[in-house]
Design a protein around this motif. Structure first.
Motif, PDB file in Angstrom:
ATOM      1  N   LYS A   1     -14.065  14.452 -22.320  1.00  0.00           N
ATOM      2  CA  LYS A   1     -15.373  15.065 -22.118  1.00  0.00           C
ATOM      3  C   LYS A   1     -16.002  14.762 -20.761  1.00  0.00           C
TER       4      LYS A   1
ATOM      5  N   ASN B   1     -13.463  20.697 -23.665  1.00  0.00           N
ATOM      6  CA  ASN B   1     -14.707  20.132 -24.182  1.00  0.00           C
ATOM      7  C   ASN B   1     -15.485  19.373 -23.139  1.00  0.00           C
TER       8      ASN B   1
ATOM      9  N   THR C   1     -18.010  17.810 -20.782  1.00  0.00           N
ATOM     10  CA  THR C   1     -19.470  17.818 -20.680  1.00  0.00           C
ATOM     11  C   THR C   1     -19.931  17.299 -19.322  1.00  0.00           C
TER      12      THR C   1
ATOM     13  N   SER D   1     -18.533  26.514 -22.144  1.00  0.00           N
ATOM     14  CA  SER D   1     -19.990  26.412 -22.091  1.00  0.00           C
ATOM     15  C   SER D   1     -20.540  25.028 -22.400  1.00  0.00           C
ATOM     16  N   SER D   2     -19.682  24.010 -22.368  1.00  0.00           N
ATOM     17  CA  SER D   2     -20.169  22.711 -22.835  1.00  0.00           C
ATOM     18  C   SER D   2     -20.746  21.804 -21.753  1.00  0.00           C
TER      19      SER D   2
ATOM     20  N   GLU E   1     -22.760  19.617 -19.339  1.00  0.00           N
ATOM     21  CA  GLU E   1     -24.132  19.091 -19.279  1.00  0.00           C
ATOM     22  C   GLU E   1     -24.427  18.481 -17.920  1.00  0.00           C
TER      23      GLU E   1
ATOM     24  N   CYS F   1     -23.838  27.522 -19.799  1.00  0.00           N
ATOM     25  CA  CYS F   1     -23.952  26.139 -20.260  1.00  0.00           C
ATOM     26  C   CYS F   1     -25.400  25.824 -20.574  1.00  0.00           C
TER      27      CYS F   1
ATOM     28  N   SER G   1     -26.782  23.633 -22.240  1.00  0.00           N
ATOM     29  CA  SER G   1     -27.240  22.239 -22.305  1.00  0.00           C
ATOM     30  C   SER G   1     -27.220  21.556 -20.962  1.00  0.00           C
TER      31      SER G   1
END
Lengths: 242, 579
Positions: free
Chosen positions: B141, B165, B167, B192-193, B195, B218, B220
């Motif tokens: 991540k 995945n 982030t 789209s994950s 952050e 994205c 978030s």
């Protein structure tokens, strides 16, 4: 104080021998290089100042400087690309900072302790200060090309400003001003010391600049835009008659 | 109660406490120092701790082997690793020194296939390694690379392509081969994950449309730091898609077409009311700066170290930033700018002032002791300072620490080596004496200027909480270093360059080095014999000498000493001698 700084500066340890214009520091360091390896003083090659006398006792700065007699007699004007030499070289390209290669020769590795990416960024920033037509022209075209080439060129225009009688020069970003008046107002606040015995009248001063052809001209004759495109450095002169 | 009976009852109590419950409790512990303490209580607590640990922080990658780590901690999801000595940031460590992540990744693939996060600092990472990581750890991540080298944007492309995945992608200050910006376009269209995205230090253009689409997908996204090639005109198109942003690093802040975009920019910034951190702003001018004002009300961290602001501009900006806790600036702001800091930022805790002309001695273009003093009067909570200047006085520093006794990090860099107090011509000993005497919480100290052994006597005597000490061009004799090693009970990292400390000083720390993380000495008076003696007396230390070309045989040019349970390095290059 300034001479002491210069003495200190001359003794900067470097990993390759210093190559200063007109002066070979090695002349003064021959003693150190010939010393046997096992003895106390640092060897030049390990990048340290000849330190024997530093080691033995705690010393005050005056005492310490007194132990480097050869350097106290060293004339001030030969230090490192001295500012005064600029004026003699009309039209010759003289970068206000050393180019990268010279820097590596004349400065201690990794000092001051600034991360390499910041140093690179500073170089980009300063590239636009260098005299010569190329940079000024590039700046305008780079301006428009920026979204496709993405060179990230800086759009500030730093020039050196000197005033006769003031030892330390300043640097200003001409992009911040939109007229001669704004510029001179700013310069007046920057050089207060030079005005000590004169009244606060701008007419007592003349602002001159060196253009990209190397000629020194009086500022104010050409439109501001034209001026910023060709100015390389500024100098403030006092009108004795004014 | 009878003391004997009490002891027996206590023993029974501990041994009948179920491990599962203990593990549940320990999972809540995040601090690795706390976890260390817990593991030392008894065997069952050691076991409970090691099973419950999910994050491991290895401060020196050579202090332990991947095998030892994986044996002790079977359930790790997140790893932080640091590699090269800090002075490698300043080119004092030759290339190909080591700290390659490869052997760790091989272990991760085998033992931690569910690895989620990897944070590396000063490690060597190749493109192949990045691809290997992306393919071996399907749940990966978060990747953070700080001051690393050895990779190119191809490696980033591999991460973007394979880590479904992801982030966090945080690429900071690395020495990478920036081939092109096409890596950004490798994120799949349905990805789209994300952050956290930080590519501020990369120099090639990324495809702006791809970036815009990525940001809008994205939902978030909380941290976005783009590179200088993203223009001020493009910025609003990103901001409207990222209303949750808490940290923003802009690209160029230069307005090319004054009037038209200003309203778009203002609107975009008006929407970003969650921003607490702002950086970038390269090429900012007085014209574009006001667009930021609405968004500054909640700013706690403002990083202007890439923006050459003048004092007046900074002053106008700071009026809008009353909540600032951390401020980084270039010395173009000068003392006047720092006065404005003192006047406008009463909550300031951290100040860093970077030089714009570190190598040019003849222009005066920077800050002096006055600016620092002004900040200290206005910002009494100051606890972290990094200050590059060309002149300083003992009296100034004494005043500063009187105003701000809570310094935990005091890093003063007077840029000319051996420079005394410019007013009195004395050494700067008194300054640092004041620092260590007054600032009892001091954890990190970097000294500069003309310093005798007296400075180090003070440091050894008073700096009870000092953990990190950086010394350059200072001291008069071995005694100085001996004082530090003989005092400073909490010392963990000592890094020294170009000081007159020799074997006597090095060997005086025999008893101390095992309680420290590492010692670095370069350009000092240490010899190979001295290092060999140290290595012989202390077998659990790795004593490494980096040989520099052209130096003589008996000098130990660069010495790196660190404690390790891994034994001597097996991957040392020829110029690193392990003694």
């Amino acid at each position: 104080m300034r001479s002491m700084e210069l003495q200190l500066g001359l003794a900067l340890p470097v990993h390759s021998p210093l190559k200063l214009k007109g002066f070979d520091l090695n002349d003064h360091e021959v003693e150190v290089l010939n010393e046997p390896v096992a003895s106390e003083p640092w060897s030049y090659s390990s990048g340290c100042l000849k330190g024997e006398k530093w080691v033995k006792n705690k010393r005050s700065s005056e005492e310490a400087f007194g132990d480097l007699p050869q350097i106290t007699t060293f004339p001030l004007t030969l230090w490192n690309g001295q500012p005064n030499e600029d004026d003699d070289r009309k039209g010759e390209k003289k970068p206000h900072i050393l180019d990268k290669k010279e820097e590596e020769e004349n400065h201690v590795v990794g000092w001051p302790p600034i991360k390499s990416w910041r140093v690179k960024q500073l170089h980009q920033h300063h590239d636009h200060d260098q005299s010569g037509q190329i940079n000024n022209a590039d700046r305008t075209s780079a301006h428009h090309q920026r979204s496709s080439t993405g060179t990230g060129s800086s759009n500030s225009l730093y020039v050196k400003v000197k005033m006769k009688g003031v030892a330390i020069a300043r640097k200003i970003d001409l992009r911040l001003y939109d007229s001669y008046q704004a510029l001179t107002n700013s310069l007046i606040t920057m050089f207060p010391n030079g005005r000590q015995n004169i009244d606060n009248d701008c007419a007592s001063y003349a602002l001159t600049y060196q253009d990209k052809d190397g000629d020194w001209l009086l500022a104010g004759d050409v439109p501001w835009q034209t001026f910023t495109e060709s100015v390389q450095r500024l100098e403030i002169l006092r009108n004795v008659d004014g | 109660m009878d003391p004997e009976r009490k002891k027996v009852l206590e023993r029974v109590a501990v041994s009948t406490f179920p491990d599962e419950v203990l593990e549940r409790v320990l999972v809540q512990l995040k601090s690795h120092k706390d976890r260390s303490s817990v593991s030392l209580v008894c065997h069952s607590w050691y076991d409970a701790e090691r099973f419950s640990r999910t994050h491991v922080f290895i401060a020196n990658c050579y202090s332990v082997t991947p095998e030892i780590v994986s044996r002790r901690f079977p359930n790790i999801r997140s790893v932080s690793l640091k590699g090269k000595p800090r002075f490698s940031d300043f080119n004092l460590v030759p290339p190909k020194w080591g700290a390659d992540i490869r052997s760790w990744l091989v272990m991760f693939a085998a033992k931690y296939p569910f690895l989620e996060e990897l944070r590396l600092k000063r490690m060597t990472v190749t493109d192949e390694s990045l691809e290997f990581l992306a393919l071996s750890c399907p749940n990966f991540k978060g990747l953070s690379l700080l001051s690393c080298d050895g990779f190119s944007t191809d490696g980033l492309a591999a991460i973007a392509t394979h880590c479904k995945n992801l982030t966090e992608l945080d690429i900071q200050e690395n020495d990478l081969n920036d081939k092109s910006g096409s890596w950004l376009s490798c994120f799949p269209e349905n990805f789209s994950s994300l952050e956290v995205l930080n590519f501020a230090n990369l120099s090639n253009d990324v495809n702006f449309e791809a970036l815009e689409r990525l940001v809008s997908r994205c939902k978030s996204l909380k941290v976005l730091k783009v590179n200088r090639n993203i223009t001020l005109e493009q910025l609003p198109r990103l901001l409207i898609h990222a209303p949750l942003l808490t940290e923003l690093g802009t690209g160029s802040f230069l307005q090319e077409h004054p009037a038209c975009q200003y309203s778009e920019l203002e609107n975009a910034f008006n929407k970003c009311m969650n921003l607490n951190t702002l950086s970038g702003l390269s090429e900012v001018t007085a014209l574009s700066l006001p667009a930021l004002y609405p968004t500054c009300a909640n700013l706690t961290f403002l990083n202007l170290s890439c923006a050459a602001l003048q004092s007046g501009e900074l002053a106008k900006l700071l009026v809008h930033c009353p909540c600032l806790r951390r401020l980084w600036v270039l010395d173009t702001v000068e003392d006047k700018g720092l006065e404005a800091v003192g006047s406008n930022c009463p909550l300031l805790e951290e100040l860093r002032v970077f030089p714009t002309d570190p190598f040019d001695e003849d222009t005066f273009h920077g800050v002096t002791e006055s600016g620092f003093i002004a900040v200290s009067y206005g910002c009494r909570r100051l606890s972290y300072v990094l200050y590059f200047c060309r002149q300083m006085t003992n009296a100034a520093v004494e005043t500063i620490v009187q105003n701000c006794p809570d310094f935990t990090h005091f890093r003063l860099c007077i840029m000319n080596p051996w420079q005394p107090d410019y007013q009195t011509n004395e050494p700067m000993d008194k300054a640092f004496c004041a620092v260590v005497k007054t600032c009892t919480r001091l954890q990190r100290l970097a000294v500069s200027g003309l310093l005798t052994d007296l400075t180090f006597e003070y440091i050894g005597k008073y700096a009870k909480n000092l953990e990190t000490l950086s010394v350059a061009f200072a001291g008069s004799s071995d005694w100085g270093m001996q004082c530090v090693l003989g005092g400073c009970p909490k010392l963990r990292k000592l890094e020294i360059r170009d000081c007159p400390f020799g074997n006597a000083a090095l060997l005086s720390g025999l008893d101390k080095y095992e309680s420290m993380r590492s010692l670095w000495m370069s350009g000092c008076k240490v010899t190979m014999n001295g290092c060999r003696l140290l290595a012989k007396e202390m077998p659990r230390l790795n004593v490494e000498v980096i040989k520099v070309d052209g130096s003589n045989e008996s000098q130990a040019d660069k010495v790196y000493v660190y404690r390790s349970v891994a034994g001597p390095r097996r991957d040392a290059p020829p110029f690193v001698l392990t003694l």
